[in-house]
Design a protein around this motif. Structure first.
Motif, PDB file in Angstrom:
ATOM      1  N   LYS A  49      30.305  44.290   0.120  1.00  0.00           N
ATOM      2  CA  LYS A  49      29.440  44.351  -1.062  1.00  0.00           C
ATOM      3  C   LYS A  49      28.023  43.890  -0.738  1.00  0.00           C
ATOM      4  CE  LYS A  49      33.039  43.916  -4.512  1.00  0.00           C
ATOM      5  NZ  LYS A  49      33.524  43.231  -5.703  1.00  0.00           N
ATOM      6  N   VAL A  50      27.742  43.686   0.536  1.00  0.00           N
ATOM      7  CA  VAL A  50      26.444  43.186   0.984  1.00  0.00           C
ATOM      8  C   VAL A  50      25.559  44.352   1.419  1.00  0.00           C
ATOM      9  CG1 VAL A  50      25.297  41.721   2.694  1.00  0.00           C
ATOM     10  CG2 VAL A  50      27.505  41.034   1.734  1.00  0.00           C
ATOM     11  N   ARG A  51      24.321  44.313   0.974  1.00  0.00           N
ATOM     12  CA  ARG A  51      23.338  45.338   1.353  1.00  0.00           C
ATOM     13  C   ARG A  51      23.128  45.319   2.868  1.00  0.00           C
ATOM     14  NH1 ARG A  51      19.352  47.340  -2.024  1.00  0.00           N
ATOM     15  NH2 ARG A  51      19.801  45.689  -3.485  1.00  0.00           N
ATOM     16  N   MET A  52      23.059  46.498   3.470  1.00  0.00           N
ATOM     17  CA  MET A  52      22.807  46.608   4.903  1.00  0.00           C
ATOM     18  C   MET A  52      21.387  46.128   5.204  1.00  0.00           C
ATOM     19  SD  MET A  52      23.115  50.011   7.289  1.00  0.00           S
ATOM     20  CE  MET A  52      24.879  50.181   7.087  1.00  0.00           C
ATOM     21  N   GLY A  53      21.209  45.447   6.320  1.00  0.00           N
ATOM     22  CA  GLY A  53      19.910  44.902   6.691  1.00  0.00           C
ATOM     23  C   GLY A  53      18.918  45.963   7.150  1.00  0.00           C
ATOM     24  N   GLN A  54      17.652  45.624   7.039  1.00  0.00           N
ATOM     25  CA  GLN A  54      16.571  46.547   7.383  1.00  0.00           C
ATOM     26  C   GLN A  54      16.633  46.964   8.856  1.00  0.00           C
ATOM     27  OE1 GLN A  54      12.740  45.079   6.247  1.00  0.00           O
ATOM     28  NE2 GLN A  54      11.654  46.801   7.128  1.00  0.00           N
ATOM     29  N   ASN A  55      16.918  46.031   9.751  1.00  0.00           N
ATOM     30  CA  ASN A  55      16.976  46.368  11.180  1.00  0.00           C
ATOM     31  C   ASN A  55      18.133  47.315  11.480  1.00  0.00           C
ATOM     32  OD1 ASN A  55      14.746  44.793  11.734  1.00  0.00           O
ATOM     33  ND2 ASN A  55      15.960  43.002  12.277  1.00  0.00           N
ATOM     34  N   THR A  56      19.260  47.093  10.838  1.00  0.00           N
ATOM     35  CA  THR A  56      20.413  47.975  11.036  1.00  0.00           C
ATOM     36  C   THR A  56      20.093  49.381  10.549  1.00  0.00           C
ATOM     37  OG1 THR A  56      21.904  46.099  10.744  1.00  0.00           O
ATOM     38  CG2 THR A  56      22.866  48.281  10.532  1.00  0.00           C
ATOM     39  N   ILE A  57      19.461  49.465   9.395  1.00  0.00           N
ATOM     40  CA  ILE A  57      19.075  50.781   8.871  1.00  0.00           C
ATOM     41  C   ILE A  57      18.072  51.435   9.817  1.00  0.00           C
ATOM     42  CG2 ILE A  57      17.950  52.016   6.976  1.00  0.00           C
ATOM     43  CD1 ILE A  57      19.085  49.842   5.092  1.00  0.00           C
ATOM     44  N   GLY A  58      17.142  50.645  10.334  1.00  0.00           N
ATOM     45  CA  GLY A  58      16.161  51.173  11.283  1.00  0.00           C
ATOM     46  C   GLY A  58      16.826  51.751  12.518  1.00  0.00           C
ATOM     47  N   ASN A  59      17.829  51.054  13.029  1.00  0.00           N
ATOM     48  CA  ASN A  59      18.557  51.552  14.199  1.00  0.00           C
ATOM     49  C   ASN A  59      19.332  52.824  13.868  1.00  0.00           C
ATOM     50  OD1 ASN A  59      17.616  49.511  15.860  1.00  0.00           O
ATOM     51  ND2 ASN A  59      19.334  48.163  15.400  1.00  0.00           N
ATOM     52  N   LEU A  60      19.889  52.891  12.657  1.00  0.00           N
ATOM     53  CA  LEU A  60      20.574  54.115  12.232  1.00  0.00           C
ATOM     54  C   LEU A  60      19.599  55.286  12.173  1.00  0.00           C
ATOM     55  CD1 LEU A  60      22.903  52.912   9.331  1.00  0.00           C
ATOM     56  CD2 LEU A  60      23.618  53.894  11.498  1.00  0.00           C
ATOM     57  N   MET A  61      18.410  55.022  11.632  1.00  0.00           N
ATOM     58  CA  MET A  61      17.401  56.082  11.524  1.00  0.00           C
ATOM     59  C   MET A  61      17.011  56.591  12.908  1.00  0.00           C
ATOM     60  SD  MET A  61      16.777  56.851   8.491  1.00  0.00           S
ATOM     61  CE  MET A  61      17.662  56.177   7.129  1.00  0.00           C
ATOM     62  N   LYS A  62      16.815  55.684  13.851  1.00  0.00           N
ATOM     63  CA  LYS A  62      16.461  56.090  15.215  1.00  0.00           C
ATOM     64  C   LYS A  62      17.567  56.941  15.818  1.00  0.00           C
ATOM     65  CE  LYS A  62      13.572  52.107  16.216  1.00  0.00           C
ATOM     66  NZ  LYS A  62      13.504  50.820  16.908  1.00  0.00           N
ATOM     67  N   SER A  63      18.792  56.522  15.595  1.00  0.00           N
ATOM     68  CA  SER A  63      19.934  57.260  16.129  1.00  0.00           C
ATOM     69  C   SER A  63      20.027  58.655  15.513  1.00  0.00           C
ATOM     70  CB  SER A  63      21.215  56.471  15.858  1.00  0.00           C
ATOM     71  OG  SER A  63      22.335  57.173  16.287  1.00  0.00           O
ATOM     72  N   MET A  64      19.859  58.737  14.193  1.00  0.00           N
ATOM     73  CA  MET A  64      19.924  60.038  13.521  1.00  0.00           C
ATOM     74  C   MET A  64      18.760  60.928  13.946  1.00  0.00           C
ATOM     75  SD  MET A  64      21.330  59.320   9.672  1.00  0.00           S
ATOM     76  CE  MET A  64      20.282  57.957   9.249  1.00  0.00           C
ATOM     77  N   ALA A  65      17.575  60.348  14.047  1.00  0.00           N
ATOM     78  CA  ALA A  65      16.394  61.129  14.418  1.00  0.00           C
ATOM     79  C   ALA A  65      16.531  61.693  15.825  1.00  0.00           C
ATOM     80  CB  ALA A  65      15.141  60.268  14.305  1.00  0.00           C
ATOM     81  N   SER A  66      17.173  60.943  16.710  1.00  0.00           N
ATOM     82  CA  SER A  66      17.329  61.427  18.084  1.00  0.00           C
ATOM     83  C   SER A  66      18.262  62.637  18.154  1.00  0.00           C
ATOM     84  CB  SER A  66      17.841  60.306  18.992  1.00  0.00           C
ATOM     85  OG  SER A  66      19.183  60.004  18.696  1.00  0.00           O
ATOM     86  N   CYS A  67      19.099  62.810  17.148  1.00  0.00           N
ATOM     87  CA  CYS A  67      20.015  63.957  17.111  1.00  0.00           C
ATOM     88  C   CYS A  67      19.350  65.212  16.542  1.00  0.00           C
ATOM     89  CB  CYS A  67      21.243  63.623  16.265  1.00  0.00           C
ATOM     90  SG  CYS A  67      22.258  62.316  16.955  1.00  0.00           S
TER      91      CYS A  67
END
Length: 113
Positions: A49-67
């Motif tokens: 129930k905890v909001r995902m952190g900004q750094n984690t989201i940033g890493n997800l974005m980098k991973s998705m963008a690389s695809c």
């Protein structure tokens, strides 16, 4: 554009599956990104129930963008702004958009047109 036949790549089916894995009371409300349970005790709930952190989201974005095959730089901010814009166009109330995106004030949505 996308097949909505209920197959494995159907975005509507995938979204409903994603919603079903959210914790009780947060299936249709709460922040969009929730922290992931690394080793879920149940197959029914994948997120805390905890909001995902900004750094984690940033890493997800980098991973998705690389695809993606694009020269466009994708960031947390650009994706959040795009989400707000699309949800506003769909007619959702501003308070609901703030709930989803985590904006503290409805006036913050004015920058996302």
């Amino acid at each position: 554009m996308f097949s909505t036949d209920g197959g494995k790549s159907d975005p509507v089916r995938l979204f409903k599956l994603w919603l079903s894995k959210r914790p009780g009371g947060m299936k249709n409300t709460g922040p969009l990104y929730l922290s992931i349970i690394n080793r879920p005790k149940s197959a029914d709930v994948w997120y805390t129930k905890v909001r995902m952190g900004q750094n984690t989201i940033g890493n997800l974005m980098k991973s998705m963008a690389s695809c993606l095959k694009t020269n466009k730089k994708l960031t947390n901010h650009s994706m959040r702004k795009t989400l707000v814009s699309k949800v506003k166009k769909s007619g959702q109330p501003r308070n609901v958009i703030c709930e989803i995106t985590g904006h503290a004030r409805e006036s913050s949505l004015d920058d996302c047109d």
